[in-house]
Write an enzyme that holds these catalytic residues in place. Structure first.
Site, PDB file in Angstrom:
ATOM      1  N   THR A 180       7.407  -6.125   8.038  1.00  0.00           N
ATOM      2  CA  THR A 180       6.348  -6.960   8.609  1.00  0.00           C
ATOM      3  C   THR A 180       6.922  -7.887   9.675  1.00  0.00           C
ATOM      4  OG1 THR A 180       5.038  -6.898   6.615  1.00  0.00           O
ATOM      5  CG2 THR A 180       4.802  -8.875   7.937  1.00  0.00           C
ATOM      6  N   ARG A 208      -6.158  -1.391  -0.057  1.00  0.00           N
ATOM      7  CA  ARG A 208      -5.326  -2.551  -0.431  1.00  0.00           C
ATOM      8  C   ARG A 208      -5.053  -3.455   0.789  1.00  0.00           C
ATOM      9  NH1 ARG A 208      -0.141  -4.783   1.212  1.00  0.00           N
ATOM     10  NH2 ARG A 208       0.781  -5.817  -0.568  1.00  0.00           N
ATOM     11  N   GLY A 210      -2.818  -6.933   1.831  1.00  0.00           N
ATOM     12  CA  GLY A 210      -1.741  -7.793   1.344  1.00  0.00           C
ATOM     13  C   GLY A 210      -1.964  -9.248   1.718  1.00  0.00           C
ATOM     14  N   ASP A 211      -0.874  -9.978   1.696  1.00  0.00           N
ATOM     15  CA  ASP A 211      -0.928 -11.430   1.938  1.00  0.00           C
ATOM     16  C   ASP A 211      -1.005 -11.784   3.417  1.00  0.00           C
ATOM     17  OD1 ASP A 211       1.719 -10.242   2.050  1.00  0.00           O
ATOM     18  OD2 ASP A 211       2.442 -12.260   2.482  1.00  0.00           O
ATOM     19  N   THR A 230       6.951 -12.692   4.478  1.00  0.00           N
ATOM     20  CA  THR A 230       7.108 -11.238   4.414  1.00  0.00           C
ATOM     21  C   THR A 230       7.706 -10.865   3.075  1.00  0.00           C
ATOM     22  OG1 THR A 230       8.179  -9.280   5.319  1.00  0.00           O
ATOM     23  CG2 THR A 230       9.345 -11.368   5.629  1.00  0.00           C
ATOM     24  N   GLY A 231       7.130  -9.864   2.453  1.00  0.00           N
ATOM     25  CA  GLY A 231       7.646  -9.457   1.145  1.00  0.00           C
ATOM     26  C   GLY A 231       6.543  -8.797   0.352  1.00  0.00           C
ATOM     27  N   GLY A 233       3.485  -8.541  -1.094  1.00  0.00           N
ATOM     28  CA  GLY A 233       2.344  -9.387  -0.781  1.00  0.00           C
ATOM     29  C   GLY A 233       1.570  -9.928  -1.962  1.00  0.00           C
TER      30      GLY A 233
END
Ligand code: ASP
Length: 334
Positions: A180, A208, A210-211, A230-231, A233
């Site tokens: 990301t 889906r 994510g964050d 980033t990671g 989410g």
């Protein structure tokens, strides 16, 4: 609230993950060059007196256009072989924000997120509706094939082979490079902004999200603090990670390095998640914590010199332990 004029600062990331010294020299060189180009592009905006929102957008566009990152061209594939892109941007001074989720035909999702912020009464648009909005403002739609790279396709094939349960990140290899991209900036007016853009997680299913496009989770900015995460989410959503960092800074006056470390190095791993973040306060203090082996990261501070680091053990000071709660963080930059 406005802060006194300060030298502009720009911090970017290109994802956190298992980034060991196994990158080919050519790939490493390409990544460092793209990160440097993104820093220079964003910083040119700041030097020209433009806003932190301009700087964040300019830096992220460079990374979205580069196939080495999981955003725009080179985004990861969903379970059914598509690229569904998420992005968000937030202007810390006004706390206006814009986001798009699950778009498949937008070359630069960060620019569409910005248009949502600037041209609609909404914060987040998704899927076909977001693309209809893009068309309505004259933003061209691209063929979904534009985003495809062979490397990402093979990454999906590998994940599918080992899949079964449909649980992302179960396979360590699929979790290797989250990739990301994000940026946080402080402009000459002392205003902060944050932005994030991603293809999400490889092999994701069922729409889906994510964050990254969720304001407060993967992206947040106010007048004191800007964060892009980033990671994994789901953990950033559950900890409202970006907002949790900024609330400590603005409400409790916790130094940004410590605030970011509490969430990224303690709270998220304690729940079983992983990843990193870039964080910047209104005085130009930078924090780049991550709990993974490495993170693509770069910054230009008052010196005006671009710095790029990849591996966890690179001697850039950015992953140094946070100071104790009582310590003064002023000037504590990488
Ligand atoms: N946080 C992103 C997501 O979960 C992935 C990433 O940062 O690589 O969608």
């Amino acid at each position: 609230m406005s802060h006194a004029a300060v030298p502009p600062v720009l911090v970017i990331h290109g994802g956190a993950g298992v980034i060991k010294r196994e990158l080919s020299p050519a790939k490493e060189k390409a990544i460092r060059a793209a990160m440097t180009k993104a820093l220079e592009s964003g910083y040119a905006q700041l030097k020209a007196g433009k806003s932190s929102v301009d700087a964040v957008s300019a830096a992220i566009v460079v990374l979205e256009d580069d196939p080495n990152f999981n955003a725009g061209k080179g985004a990861v594939f969903t379970h059914d072989g598509r690229n569904e892109l998420d992005a968000a941007i937030m202007d810390g001074d006004s706390r206006r924000a814009g986001a798009v989720a699950g778009v498949e035909r937008i070359r630069n999702p960060i620019l569409l997120a910005r248009a949502v912020m600037e041209k609609t009464p909404y914060v987040m648009l998704s899927g076909q509706g977001a693309e209809a909005f893009a068309q309505s403002i004259g933003m061209p739609l691209v063929d979904p094939a534009y985003f495809r790279t062979e490397e990402r396709w093979q990454q999906l094939q590998k994940a599918l082979k080992e899949d079964g349960a449909g649980k992302p990140h179960e396979d360590e290899d699929a979790a290797k490079h989250f990739g990301t991209v994000g940026a946080v900036a402080l402009d000459a007016q002392g205003h902060l902004a944050a932005g994030t853009s991603t293809g999400g997680m490889v092999d994701k299913r069922w729409g889906r999200i994510g964050d990254s496009p969720i304001i407060g989770a993967g992206t947040y900015a106010n007048s004191d603090c800007a964060v892009s995460g980033t990671g994994w989410g789901e953990y950033y959503i559950r900890t409202v990670a970006a907002h949790a960092i900024c609330m400590q800074v603005s409400q409790m006056r916790v130094p940004i390095k410590r605030a970011a470390a509490v969430v990224i190095n303690q709270e998220i791993p304690a729940l079983g998640g992983n990843g990193g973040a870039i964080a910047l306060d209104a005085h130009g203090n930078i924090a780049i914590p991550f709990n993974t082996d490495g993170m693509y990261r770069g910054w230009i501070d008052a010196s005006g010199v671009p710095h790029v680091a990849i591996y966890g053990d690179e001697d850039d000071g950015s992953s140094a332990p946070a100071p104790a709660a009582s310590a003064d963080d002023a000037g504590d930059q990488p």
